[in-house]
Motif scaffolding. Structure first.
Motif, PDB file in Angstrom:
ATOM      1  N   TYR A 140       0.805  -1.324   0.041  1.00 35.91           N
ATOM      2  CA  TYR A 140      -0.075  -0.059  -0.060  1.00 35.91           C
ATOM      3  C   TYR A 140       0.853   1.442   0.056  1.00 35.91           C
ATOM      4  O   TYR A 140       0.649   2.286  -0.733  1.00 35.91           O
ATOM      5  CB  TYR A 140      -0.984  -0.115   1.273  1.00 35.91           C
ATOM      6  CG  TYR A 140      -1.971   1.083   1.236  1.00 35.91           C
ATOM      7  CD1 TYR A 140      -3.039   1.044   0.725  1.00 35.91           C
ATOM      8  CD2 TYR A 140      -1.531   2.020   2.195  1.00 35.91           C
ATOM      9  CE1 TYR A 140      -4.041   1.866   0.631  1.00 35.91           C
ATOM     10  CE2 TYR A 140      -2.539   3.225   2.271  1.00 35.91           C
ATOM     11  CZ  TYR A 140      -3.688   3.092   1.570  1.00 35.91           C
ATOM     12  OH  TYR A 140      -4.803   3.824   1.689  1.00 35.91           O
ATOM     13  N   ASN A 141       1.846   1.265   0.966  1.00 35.80           N
ATOM     14  CA  ASN A 141       2.711   2.445   1.095  1.00 35.80           C
ATOM     15  C   ASN A 141       3.494   2.648  -0.404  1.00 35.80           C
ATOM     16  O   ASN A 141       3.574   3.653  -0.732  1.00 35.80           O
ATOM     17  CB  ASN A 141       3.706   2.233   2.082  1.00 35.80           C
ATOM     18  CG  ASN A 141       3.179   2.305   3.490  1.00 35.80           C
ATOM     19  OD1 ASN A 141       1.936   2.469   3.705  1.00 35.80           O
ATOM     20  ND2 ASN A 141       3.836   1.843   4.619  1.00 35.80           N
ATOM     21  N   LEU A 142       4.269   1.626  -0.802  1.00 38.95           N
ATOM     22  CA  LEU A 142       4.867   1.603  -2.059  1.00 38.95           C
ATOM     23  C   LEU A 142       4.096   2.322  -3.095  1.00 38.95           C
ATOM     24  O   LEU A 142       4.526   2.938  -4.116  1.00 38.95           O
ATOM     25  CB  LEU A 142       5.359   0.196  -2.497  1.00 38.95           C
ATOM     26  CG  LEU A 142       6.188   0.096  -3.708  1.00 38.95           C
ATOM     27  CD1 LEU A 142       7.411   1.122  -3.791  1.00 38.95           C
ATOM     28  CD2 LEU A 142       6.800  -1.238  -4.278  1.00 38.95           C
ATOM     29  N   CYS A 143       2.928   1.747  -3.373  1.00 35.69           N
ATOM     30  CA  CYS A 143       1.837   2.214  -4.589  1.00 35.69           C
ATOM     31  C   CYS A 143       1.574   3.722  -4.411  1.00 35.69           C
ATOM     32  O   CYS A 143       1.512   4.204  -5.425  1.00 35.69           O
ATOM     33  CB  CYS A 143       0.586   1.150  -4.474  1.00 35.69           C
ATOM     34  SG  CYS A 143       0.994  -0.380  -5.205  1.00 35.69           S
ATOM     35  N   LEU A 144       1.274   4.145  -3.118  1.00 38.70           N
ATOM     36  CA  LEU A 144       0.867   5.410  -3.005  1.00 38.70           C
ATOM     37  C   LEU A 144       2.007   6.416  -3.372  1.00 38.70           C
ATOM     38  O   LEU A 144       1.736   7.407  -4.184  1.00 38.70           O
ATOM     39  CB  LEU A 144       0.416   5.673  -1.704  1.00 38.70           C
ATOM     40  CG  LEU A 144      -0.867   5.122  -1.338  1.00 38.70           C
ATOM     41  CD1 LEU A 144      -1.433   5.699   0.242  1.00 38.70           C
ATOM     42  CD2 LEU A 144      -2.011   5.659  -2.059  1.00 38.70           C
ATOM     43  N   THR A 145       3.265   6.015  -2.964  1.00 33.31           N
ATOM     44  CA  THR A 145       4.367   6.780  -3.353  1.00 33.31           C
ATOM     45  C   THR A 145       4.678   6.901  -4.473  1.00 33.31           C
ATOM     46  O   THR A 145       4.931   7.865  -5.315  1.00 33.31           O
ATOM     47  CB  THR A 145       5.723   6.151  -2.544  1.00 33.31           C
ATOM     48  OG1 THR A 145       5.337   6.113  -0.932  1.00 33.31           O
ATOM     49  CG2 THR A 145       6.901   7.155  -2.482  1.00 33.31           C
ATOM     50  N   VAL A 146       4.563   5.751  -5.260  1.00 30.52           N
ATOM     51  CA  VAL A 146       4.767   5.760  -6.639  1.00 30.52           C
ATOM     52  C   VAL A 146       3.822   6.250  -7.418  1.00 30.52           C
ATOM     53  O   VAL A 146       4.112   6.885  -8.516  1.00 30.52           O
ATOM     54  CB  VAL A 146       4.894   4.260  -7.261  1.00 30.52           C
ATOM     55  CG1 VAL A 146       5.030   4.139  -8.791  1.00 30.52           C
ATOM     56  CG2 VAL A 146       6.183   3.553  -6.809  1.00 30.52           C
ATOM     57  N   CYS A 147       2.660   6.394  -7.173  1.00 29.48           N
ATOM     58  CA  CYS A 147       1.528   7.046  -7.702  1.00 29.48           C
ATOM     59  C   CYS A 147       1.794   8.396  -7.576  1.00 29.48           C
ATOM     60  O   CYS A 147       1.529   9.338  -8.647  1.00 29.48           O
ATOM     61  CB  CYS A 147       0.073   6.562  -6.871  1.00 29.48           C
ATOM     62  SG  CYS A 147      -1.385   7.593  -7.634  1.00 29.48           S
ATOM     63  N   GLY A 148       2.027   9.007  -6.536  1.00 24.23           N
ATOM     64  CA  GLY A 148       2.342  10.442  -6.368  1.00 24.23           C
ATOM     65  C   GLY A 148       3.403  10.849  -7.205  1.00 24.23           C
ATOM     66  O   GLY A 148       3.268  11.884  -7.835  1.00 24.23           O
ATOM     67  N   ALA A 149       4.481  10.190  -7.115  1.00 24.56           N
ATOM     68  CA  ALA A 149       5.572  10.617  -7.947  1.00 24.56           C
ATOM     69  C   ALA A 149       5.269  10.606  -9.588  1.00 24.56           C
ATOM     70  O   ALA A 149       5.831  11.493 -10.304  1.00 24.56           O
ATOM     71  CB  ALA A 149       6.845   9.416  -7.795  1.00 24.56           C
ATOM     72  N   GLY A 150       4.488   9.721  -9.866  1.00 23.29           N
ATOM     73  CA  GLY A 150       4.071   9.676 -11.415  1.00 23.29           C
ATOM     74  C   GLY A 150       3.208  10.617 -11.871  1.00 23.29           C
ATOM     75  O   GLY A 150       3.262  11.314 -12.949  1.00 23.29           O
ATOM     76  N   VAL A 151       2.218  11.186 -10.808  1.00 21.13           N
ATOM     77  CA  VAL A 151       1.325  12.589 -10.969  1.00 21.13           C
ATOM     78  C   VAL A 151       2.332  13.831 -11.275  1.00 21.13           C
ATOM     79  O   VAL A 151       2.262  14.357 -12.220  1.00 21.13           O
ATOM     80  CB  VAL A 151       0.626  12.736 -10.101  1.00 21.13           C
ATOM     81  CG1 VAL A 151      -0.035  13.962  -9.925  1.00 21.13           C
ATOM     82  CG2 VAL A 151      -0.644  11.562  -9.865  1.00 21.13           C
ATOM     83  N   MET A 152       3.367  13.768 -10.337  1.00 21.54           N
ATOM     84  CA  MET A 152       4.191  14.869 -10.318  1.00 21.54           C
ATOM     85  C   MET A 152       5.191  14.901 -11.874  1.00 21.54           C
ATOM     86  O   MET A 152       5.454  15.789 -12.345  1.00 21.54           O
ATOM     87  CB  MET A 152       5.288  14.882  -9.142  1.00 21.54           C
ATOM     88  CG  MET A 152       4.556  15.278  -7.867  1.00 21.54           C
ATOM     89  SD  MET A 152       5.452  15.611  -6.585  1.00 21.54           S
ATOM     90  CE  MET A 152       6.102  14.264  -6.288  1.00 21.54           C
TER      91      MET A 152
END
Length: 603
Positions: free
Chosen positions: A476-488
């Motif tokens: 869960y933590n990894l997915c949210l971190t990658v998700c945010g980085a992808g948006v930026m």
């Protein structure tokens, strides 16, 4: 005084004589009797109905960006002001979850879904006649949002009622309707807006929402099959040998009933007996309805009678896999509360045990489902507080890519053309962009790419999360971190392929936020607190959704670029994943503190 079996169709309001020698039980079991989930059969029609409801509701919600552009042109308001329509819609849908739970608990999934479809369709219809944008705040935002809340909750709950062993598969299929609907409705909206304008488009959408009535009709109640030990008993004027020792014929007595001969025939989920050796206790054990306050006939149906009281009702993962995960855990202190919470699983070991709980159903001390879902005592737990803050941050940035990523792509495409052709005037650049026919051609697949990523993410991450050896919090933590980085990183995309990859990555990793929240909550808080924790999360997700889109629009209006909007949205999502890294440390601190308290009390 003895009791005979009552006809099932007779009125349950029978006066019992005060002279009867009865046992007053103070602590009934907290779980209502439940019909065994069929794990198939009609349940697959329920899955289909839930899938189609996700297609319509999530499709309209996440594809609203197409209508939003038309509203900006029609009413000449800024992005931030126009974005409130969609943000109120999402916020009301989520915040109404606890209130909708009351209706589901009382009236059942079918009736609530039908009411929501009528309400949502009606407000979309009158929205097509809106003279100004602010009327849409009330009609689309509040009216349709509440209607969607009434539709959405039963679509999740009814799948949990019908499935236990295959719940993960069934729920996965149902929620995939969100991705399919986002892609399909987005294409439909583009076609309708281009050919029939936005007012006619809302009328067609209203018709689609009303069609959810047909899907709601498939939410049939599971009939509880009664055996003799579950049938209520009528009072007989006096105890005598003729009453208690009727001759049997073909396994039944002449007066048409057969008493259970041992305590093993008694439905233990429905009755609870203290130890006693007196004569009245022996009679009560052979005829369970003799004990006062032990019979709970109002729990005879699944949907319209206490379905929200089930501890596992919001669990989207497989119950069997949950038990397997419990068995695979070690005996460390950090895992004991998780294991103990699983005792309340339906048909599981220990599910018949009596729990000490302040909110016991069907007693005078019963807390309403609303109080249970919004019980603020959970905020004493620092782990839960941190998880709520994380979800709040995720919800602020979650909806921005659905609405603004196509606009970001158009801007970046136009800047690329400007640089290539050495055009310095932005107005001339945009006009050139339109003349070349590239205004929508290269952006029409962005939202479908998000939808495809969401569908794949929910399936893959759901399968992964069911593995006993997987730490779901870390996933869960990894997915949210990658998700945010992808948006930026979307700010730096300039080609169609780059934007499609960005959209897919966002959708795939965002699937963890939607699909893994309930199972991570079980890991952190225990199954017995899932309903409470999930209800509070829905409320705060709704509050954050009110702010997310208007904030992104405000940043665009201020800086005249979407860069700031995407940096803010992506930063919030990435931060929500990073902050959860300290949860294991907090858990160890809690265990250490509790151990010190126990030692000090013992000394």
């Amino acid at each position: 005084m003895a009791y005979a079996l009552e006809d099932e169709n007779k009125d349950k309001k029978i006066e019992r004589k005060k002279s009867v020698d009865v046992i007053d039980v103070q602590t009934p079991p907290p779980q209502p009797p439940q019909a065994p989930p069929p794990d198939g059969g009609w349940g697959w029609l329920v899955v289909f109905a839930s899938f189609m409801i996700h297609v319509v509701t999530d499709g309209i919600t996440y594809s609203w960006g197409t209508v939003r552009k038309e509203l900006v042109k029609e009413f000449q308001y800024s992005e931030s002001v126009t974005a409130w329509v969609n943000s109120i819609l999402i916020g009301i849908t989520l915040c109404s979850g606890p209130l909708c739970s009351i209706f589901v608990n009382k009236y059942g999934c079918r009736a609530v879904t039908i009411a929501g479809a009528i309400l949502g369709g009606f407000f979309l219809l009158i929205s097509s006649f809106a003279p100004n944008l602010f009327m849409l705040y009330g009609t689309v935002g509040i009216g349709t949002g509440f209607g969607f809340g009434l539709i959405y909750l039963p679509a999740i709950v009814c799948v949990s009622v019908y499935f236990e062993k295959y719940r993960s598969l069934a729920t996965g299929i149902a929620v995939c309707g969100s991705g399919a609907g986002t892609a399909a409705i987005d294409a439909l909206l583009k076609f309708l807006v281009e050919n029939y304008q936005w007012r006619a488009t809302l009328r067609i959408l209203a018709l689609l929402v009303v069609l959810c009535i047909l899907f709601g009709l498939l939410f049939r109640e599971i009939e509880v099959v009664q055996d003799p030990s579950e049938i209520p008993m009528l009072e007989i004027s006096a105890i005598n040998d003729n009453n208690l020792k009727a001759p049997h014929k073909n396994g039944l007595s002449k007066n048409g009933f057969d008493r259970p001969q041992s305590l093993s025939n008694v439905n233990h989920k429905k009755y609870y007996f203290p130890d006693s050796n007196n004569d009245s206790m022996k009679i009560a054990m052979s005829q369970p309805a003799l004990a006062k306050h032990m019979l709970h006939p109002e729990h005879g149906h699944v949907f319209g009678s206490g379905v929200m009281d089930r501890n596992d009702i919001f669990l989207q993962g497989s119950v069997e896999n949950l038990r397997a995960r419990s068995a695979s855990l070690g005996n460390k202190e950090i895992n004991k509360s998780y294991k103990m919470s699983l005792r309340s699983l339906p048909s599981g070991k220990g599910s018949q045990d009596i729990e000490k709980n302040d909110c016991l159903p069907n007693t005078k001390e019963t807390c309403s489902i609303l109080q249970r879902m919004l019980d603020i005592s959970l905020f004493k737990d620092p782990v839960f507080v941190l998880f709520v803050i994380s979800n709040f941050c995720t919800s602020i940035g979650f909806n921005a890519p659905y609405v603004f990523l196509p606009d970001l792509a158009r801007k970046n495409y136009s800047l690329t053309i400007s640089s290539y052709n050495n055009i310095t005037n932005m107005t001339e650049t945009i006009e050139t962009f339109k003349i070349m026919g590239l205004e929508d051609k290269n952006t029409e697949w962005i939202v479908p790419a998000i939808a495809l990523g969401t569908t794949c993410g929910r399936i893959v991450l759901g399968i992964l999360a069911d593995r006993p050896w997987v730490n779901r919090l870390h996933v869960y933590n990894l997915c949210l971190t990658v998700c945010g980085a992808g948006v930026m990183l979307g700010v730096w995309c300039v080609t169609e392929i780059q934007f499609l990859i960005c959209a897919f990555v966002f959708g795939f990793t965002a699937g963890a936020y939607v699909g893994l929240t309930s199972v991570v909550l079980v890991d952190l808080m225990g199954l017995d607190r899932l309903t409470n924790a999930f209800g509070l999360l829905l409320f705060f997700q709704g509050l954050a959704s009110f702010l997310g889109l208007p904030l992104a629009g405000f940043l665009y209006d201020t800086f005249k670029t979407y860069d700031a909007s995407f940096y803010a949205a992506g930063g919030m999502i990435a931060a929500s994943g990073i902050m959860l890294i300290i949860i294991p440390y907090l858990q160890k601190q809690q265990i250490s503190k509790n151990t010190e308290i126990i030692v000090s009390n013992a000394s």
